[in-house]
Design an enzyme around this catalytic site. Structure first.
Site, PDB file in Angstrom:
ATOM      1  N   SER A  63       1.024  -1.237   0.012  1.00 18.72           N
ATOM      2  CA  SER A  63      -0.072  -0.016  -0.002  1.00 18.72           C
ATOM      3  C   SER A  63       0.990   1.239   0.043  1.00 18.72           C
ATOM      4  O   SER A  63       1.886   1.295   0.690  1.00 18.72           O
ATOM      5  CB  SER A  63      -0.817   0.064   1.408  1.00 18.72           C
ATOM      6  OG  SER A  63      -1.514   1.215   1.540  1.00 18.72           O
ATOM      7  N   LYS A 105       1.956  -3.899   6.793  1.00 17.76           N
ATOM      8  CA  LYS A 105       2.439  -3.792   5.335  1.00 17.76           C
ATOM      9  C   LYS A 105       4.109  -3.791   5.204  1.00 17.76           C
ATOM     10  O   LYS A 105       4.522  -4.412   4.360  1.00 17.76           O
ATOM     11  CB  LYS A 105       1.771  -2.851   4.581  1.00 17.76           C
ATOM     12  CG  LYS A 105       0.212  -3.051   4.369  1.00 17.76           C
ATOM     13  CD  LYS A 105      -0.070  -4.205   3.391  1.00 17.76           C
ATOM     14  CE  LYS A 105      -1.558  -4.344   3.502  1.00 17.76           C
ATOM     15  NZ  LYS A 105      -1.721  -5.773   2.972  1.00 17.76           N
ATOM     16  N   TYR A 141      -1.640  -0.817  10.880  1.00 21.58           N
ATOM     17  CA  TYR A 141      -1.830  -1.388   9.493  1.00 21.58           C
ATOM     18  C   TYR A 141      -0.797  -1.275   8.489  1.00 21.58           C
ATOM     19  O   TYR A 141      -0.247  -2.107   7.776  1.00 21.58           O
ATOM     20  CB  TYR A 141      -3.340  -0.734   8.703  1.00 21.58           C
ATOM     21  CG  TYR A 141      -3.425  -1.289   7.424  1.00 21.58           C
ATOM     22  CD1 TYR A 141      -3.920  -2.348   6.837  1.00 21.58           C
ATOM     23  CD2 TYR A 141      -3.259  -0.521   6.437  1.00 21.58           C
ATOM     24  CE1 TYR A 141      -3.949  -2.638   5.716  1.00 21.58           C
ATOM     25  CE2 TYR A 141      -3.289  -0.423   5.001  1.00 21.58           C
ATOM     26  CZ  TYR A 141      -3.604  -1.559   4.683  1.00 21.58           C
ATOM     27  OH  TYR A 141      -3.635  -1.989   3.504  1.00 21.58           O
TER      28      TYR A 141
HETATM   29  P1  NAD Z   1     -11.119  -6.824   1.185  1.00 21.43           P
HETATM   30  O1  NAD Z   1     -11.394  -6.623   2.532  1.00 21.43           O
HETATM   31  O2  NAD Z   1     -12.303  -6.330   0.325  1.00 21.43           O
HETATM   32  O3  NAD Z   1     -10.535  -8.249   0.724  1.00 21.43           O
HETATM   33  C1  NAD Z   1      -9.684  -8.841   1.577  1.00 21.43           C
HETATM   34  C2  NAD Z   1     -10.176 -10.309   1.508  1.00 21.43           C
HETATM   35  O4  NAD Z   1      -9.199 -11.043   2.360  1.00 21.43           O
HETATM   36  C3  NAD Z   1     -11.600 -10.325   2.247  1.00 21.43           C
HETATM   37  O5  NAD Z   1     -12.185 -11.387   1.275  1.00 21.43           O
HETATM   38  C4  NAD Z   1     -11.402 -11.209   3.644  1.00 21.43           C
HETATM   39  O6  NAD Z   1     -12.312 -11.950   3.868  1.00 21.43           O
HETATM   40  C5  NAD Z   1      -9.997 -11.714   3.287  1.00 21.43           C
HETATM   41  N1  NAD Z   1      -9.260 -12.236   4.302  1.00 21.43           N
HETATM   42  C6  NAD Z   1      -8.829 -11.416   5.442  1.00 21.43           C
HETATM   43  N2  NAD Z   1      -8.090 -11.976   6.490  1.00 21.43           N
HETATM   44  C7  NAD Z   1      -8.021 -13.260   5.826  1.00 21.43           C
HETATM   45  C8  NAD Z   1      -7.233 -14.510   6.413  1.00 21.43           C
HETATM   46  N3  NAD Z   1      -6.719 -14.648   7.335  1.00 21.43           N
HETATM   47  N4  NAD Z   1      -7.565 -15.542   5.667  1.00 21.43           N
HETATM   48  C9  NAD Z   1      -8.238 -15.761   4.462  1.00 21.43           C
HETATM   49  N5  NAD Z   1      -8.817 -14.605   3.947  1.00 21.43           N
HETATM   50  C10 NAD Z   1      -8.574 -13.473   4.491  1.00 21.43           C
HETATM   51  O7  NAD Z   1      -9.986  -5.537   0.812  1.00 21.43           O
HETATM   52  P2  NAD Z   1      -9.398  -4.986  -0.556  1.00 21.43           P
HETATM   53  O8  NAD Z   1      -9.555  -3.662  -0.602  1.00 21.43           O
HETATM   54  O9  NAD Z   1      -9.768  -6.070  -1.639  1.00 21.43           O
HETATM   55  O10 NAD Z   1      -7.864  -5.517  -0.100  1.00 21.43           O
HETATM   56  C11 NAD Z   1      -6.971  -6.506  -0.699  1.00 21.43           C
HETATM   57  C12 NAD Z   1      -5.685  -6.256  -0.188  1.00 21.43           C
HETATM   58  O11 NAD Z   1      -5.223  -5.077  -0.828  1.00 21.43           O
HETATM   59  C13 NAD Z   1      -5.465  -6.205   1.211  1.00 21.43           C
HETATM   60  O12 NAD Z   1      -4.338  -6.817   1.816  1.00 21.43           O
HETATM   61  C14 NAD Z   1      -5.245  -4.521   1.518  1.00 21.43           C
HETATM   62  O13 NAD Z   1      -4.855  -4.198   2.483  1.00 21.43           O
HETATM   63  C15 NAD Z   1      -4.521  -4.272   0.236  1.00 21.43           C
HETATM   64  N6  NAD Z   1      -4.761  -2.681   0.033  1.00 21.43           N
HETATM   65  C16 NAD Z   1      -5.996  -2.341  -0.129  1.00 21.43           C
HETATM   66  C17 NAD Z   1      -6.285  -1.051  -0.369  1.00 21.43           C
HETATM   67  C18 NAD Z   1      -7.743  -0.372  -0.492  1.00 21.43           C
HETATM   68  O14 NAD Z   1      -7.854   0.843  -0.282  1.00 21.43           O
HETATM   69  N7  NAD Z   1      -8.522  -1.037  -0.941  1.00 21.43           N
HETATM   70  C19 NAD Z   1      -5.138  -0.189  -0.893  1.00 21.43           C
HETATM   71  C20 NAD Z   1      -3.785  -0.751  -0.415  1.00 21.43           C
HETATM   72  C21 NAD Z   1      -3.863  -2.002  -0.253  1.00 21.43           C
HETATM   73  C1  WQD Z   2      -9.276   9.941   0.869  1.00 24.74           C
HETATM   74  C2  WQD Z   2      -9.201  11.284   1.026  1.00 24.74           C
HETATM   75  C3  WQD Z   2      -9.780  11.902   3.588  1.00 24.74           C
HETATM   76  C4  WQD Z   2     -13.396   9.813   3.878  1.00 24.74           C
HETATM   77  C5  WQD Z   2      -6.723   4.779   3.091  1.00 24.74           C
HETATM   78  C6  WQD Z   2      -5.618   4.079   3.935  1.00 24.74           C
HETATM   79  C7  WQD Z   2      -4.615   3.714   2.962  1.00 24.74           C
HETATM   80  C8  WQD Z   2      -5.282   2.777   1.897  1.00 24.74           C
HETATM   81  C9  WQD Z   2      -6.226   3.443   1.060  1.00 24.74           C
HETATM   82  C10 WQD Z   2      -5.250   0.317   2.418  1.00 24.74           C
HETATM   83  C11 WQD Z   2      -8.778  11.749   2.360  1.00 24.74           C
HETATM   84  C12 WQD Z   2     -10.957  12.259   2.602  1.00 24.74           C
HETATM   85  C13 WQD Z   2     -12.416  10.349   3.236  1.00 24.74           C
HETATM   86  C14 WQD Z   2     -14.827  10.825   4.329  1.00 24.74           C
HETATM   87  C15 WQD Z   2     -13.185  12.831   3.517  1.00 24.74           C
HETATM   88  N1  WQD Z   2      -5.682   1.454   2.490  1.00 24.74           N
HETATM   89  N2  WQD Z   2     -12.289  11.878   3.213  1.00 24.74           N
HETATM   90  N3  WQD Z   2     -14.528  11.873   3.993  1.00 24.74           N
HETATM   91  O1  WQD Z   2      -6.963   8.041   3.851  1.00 24.74           O
HETATM   92  O2  WQD Z   2      -5.819   8.054   1.393  1.00 24.74           O
HETATM   93  O3  WQD Z   2      -6.197   5.919   2.392  1.00 24.74           O
HETATM   94  O4  WQD Z   2      -7.348   4.014   2.272  1.00 24.74           O
HETATM   95  O5  WQD Z   2      -3.720   0.390   2.040  1.00 24.74           O
HETATM   96  O6  WQD Z   2      -3.674   2.836   3.926  1.00 24.74           O
HETATM   97  O7  WQD Z   2      -5.165   5.103   4.837  1.00 24.74           O
HETATM   98  O8  WQD Z   2      -8.209   7.019   1.641  1.00 24.74           O
HETATM   99  O9  WQD Z   2     -10.456   7.108   1.011  1.00 24.74           O
HETATM  100  O10 WQD Z   2     -10.022   7.055   3.399  1.00 24.74           O
HETATM  101  O11 WQD Z   2      -9.504   9.384   2.081  1.00 24.74           O
HETATM  102  O12 WQD Z   2     -13.227  13.967   3.418  1.00 24.74           O
HETATM  103  O13 WQD Z   2     -15.531  10.275   4.441  1.00 24.74           O
HETATM  104  O14 WQD Z   2     -10.748  11.764   1.215  1.00 24.74           O
HETATM  105  O15 WQD Z   2      -9.396  13.019   4.374  1.00 24.74           O
HETATM  106  O16 WQD Z   2      -8.241  13.266   2.101  1.00 24.74           O
HETATM  107  P1  WQD Z   2      -6.679   7.455   2.538  1.00 24.74           P
HETATM  108  P2  WQD Z   2      -9.576   7.570   2.036  1.00 24.74           P
END
Ligand code: NAD
Ligand code: WQD
Length: 340
Positions: free
Chosen positions: A127, A155, A151
């Site tokens: 991330s 990562k 979190y």
């Molecule tokens: P999500 O929660 O929709 O998907 C994660 C999936 O993993 C879910 O289906 C959950 O049930 C499963 N899971 C969690 N823990 C588990 C375990 N111990 N064993 C088996 N399954 C498990 O999230 P997402 O948005 O699809 O994110 C996927 C990956 O990408 C995550 O690792 C997340 O940290 C990373 N990521 C997400 C974002 C984002 O903003 N969505 C940004 C950067 C990184």
């Molecule tokens: C985006 C912008 C908020 C909600 C997070 C995690 C990051 C990654 C992605 C997994 C910011 C603003 C948000 C609301 C708002 N996840 N906001 N009102 O914070 O960039 O990243 O998700 O890896 O680790 O920290 O994403 O979508 O929460 O926010 O004004 O109700 O929207 O302040 O500027 P963020 P976000």
């Protein structure tokens, strides 16, 4: 690769389900392992409908080594895409052990069992959070790393562990993909992001306001040093992100070691720009109120995405209009997400 079967951990989740579609379209077979802690099996049934292909599923926890061994015994797996993890920043502050156990221990267990079976092609969901509060923009992969919450810490630790592993044994082929802000949905509108309860992230919240589930959006701060004072992020369409995984997997075939890539568009948009774009795409008003800054937020984050373009030959192609239209399409057709 003699077989093209890819194990997708966390494949029922938001990014995983879209990546399954992209993998199946690219001619891979997939096998999903998920414990459904944050998803429903319905997403995979819909992936089958979109792709016209089967998505076999193992309901198990990625920390369960015996369950993993069964998977590798029963299937000829060519590589693994590891999405399984918990991702709520606030929850990670309140329950750090839950995050380190799930995200770090799960990633260690997976790599151990992969090693036992000689499967060493691995794509990991990292991330942009690993850059902390960046001193410079756009963010390059070689910028300093830091964690501002458990979190992000989880990562960073997994990146370190997988980096050490690749350094110890050159037969590992690992991609560490640092996602910026994934949004949008598959263009069919049948799969998308389905957060539990109150969404933490901006776009699902905006969608829920537009569809009438919430009254207004809180804009967390309008006094940042940005174009309009609101936070700026690099939003990336989830299907672009999904295709980035397919590219990374193919690229890994001729590589050794652990390789880091930013997956973003390279462009930042403010909260208010996103609200406007969403109103335009949905033709619905998105009322908002300016509220105090959210603790831990930074002013602006966007990628230098040129390494992925140069090395993987991958570039995000969908613009914010497509991101908003597809997010809206999903929200409108599934106002309360997937059925139980
Ligand atoms: P999500 O929660 O929709 O998907 C994660 C999936 O993993 C879910 O289906 C959950 O049930 C499963 N899971 C969690 N823990 C588990 C375990 N111990 N064993 C088996 N399954 C498990 O999230 P997402 O948005 O699809 O994110 C996927 C990956 O990408 C995550 O690792 C997340 O940290 C990373 N990521 C997400 C974002 C984002 O903003 N969505 C940004 C950067 C990184
Ligand atoms: C985006 C912008 C908020 C909600 C997070 C995690 C990051 C990654 C992605 C997994 C910011 C603003 C948000 C609301 C708002 N996840 N906001 N009102 O914070 O960039 O990243 O998700 O890896 O680790 O920290 O994403 O979508 O929460 O926010 O004004 O109700 O929207 O302040 O500027 P963020 P976000």
């Amino acid at each position: 690769m003699t077989t093209k079967k890819i194990l997708v951990t966390g494949g029922a989740g938001y990014i995983g389900s879209h990546t399954c579609v992209a993998l199946l379209q690219a001619g891979y077979e997939v096998l999903v392992l998920d414990n459904f802690s944050n998803s429903k099996a319905e997403s995979l049934r819909r992936v089958e409908t979109i792709s016209g292909k089967k998505v076999p599923l193992v309901q198990a926890d990625v920390r369960d080594r015996e369950a993993l061994r069964d998977v590798f015994r029963q299937h000829s797996i060519a590589g693994v895409i590891h999405f399984a993890g918990l991702k709520a920043v606030g929850e990670s502050v309140a329950e750090p052990l839950k995050y380190y156990d799930n995200n770090v221990s799960g990633s260690v267990a997976l790599a151990q069992v992969m090693a036992e079976f000689g499967v060493q092609v691995l794509v990991f969901s990292s991330s942009a959070t690993v850059y902390g509060d960046p001193a410079q923009l756009p963010i390059r992969e070689d910028f300093p790393l830091s964690a501002t919450n458990p979190y992000g810490g989880s990562k960073l630790m997994v990146e370190q562990i997988y980096g050490d592993l690749a350094a110890s044994d050159a037969t590992w082929q690992i991609a560490l993909l640092r996602y910026f802000n994934p949004v949008g949905a598959h263009s069919s509108g049948t799969i998308g992001e389905d957060p539990n309860g109150l969404p933490n992230n901006l776009m699902p919240f905006v969608s829920q306001v537009a569809v009438g589930r919430r009254e207004f959006l809180n804009v967390w701060g309008d006094d940042y040093a940005t174009i309009d004072g609101t936070g700026v992020r690099d939003y990336i369409h989830v299907m672009d992100l999904a295709e980035g995984h397919v590219r990374a997997l193919a690229w890994l075939q001729n590589q050794s070691g652990a390789h880091v890539f930013n997956l973003g568009t390279g462009r930042g948009f403010s909260v208010l720009e996103m609200v406007k774009a969403f109103e335009l795409a949905s033709n619905k008003p998105v009322p908002y109120r300016i509220s105090p800054r959210r603790p831990g937020d930074v002013a602006a984050v966007y990628a230098d995405a040129s390494k992925a373009e140069r090395e993987l030959g991958w570039k995000a192609v969908r613009d914010i209009n497509a991101m908003c239209q597809d997010a809206w399409h999903w929200q409108k057709q599934n106002p309360v997400g997937y059925p139980d």
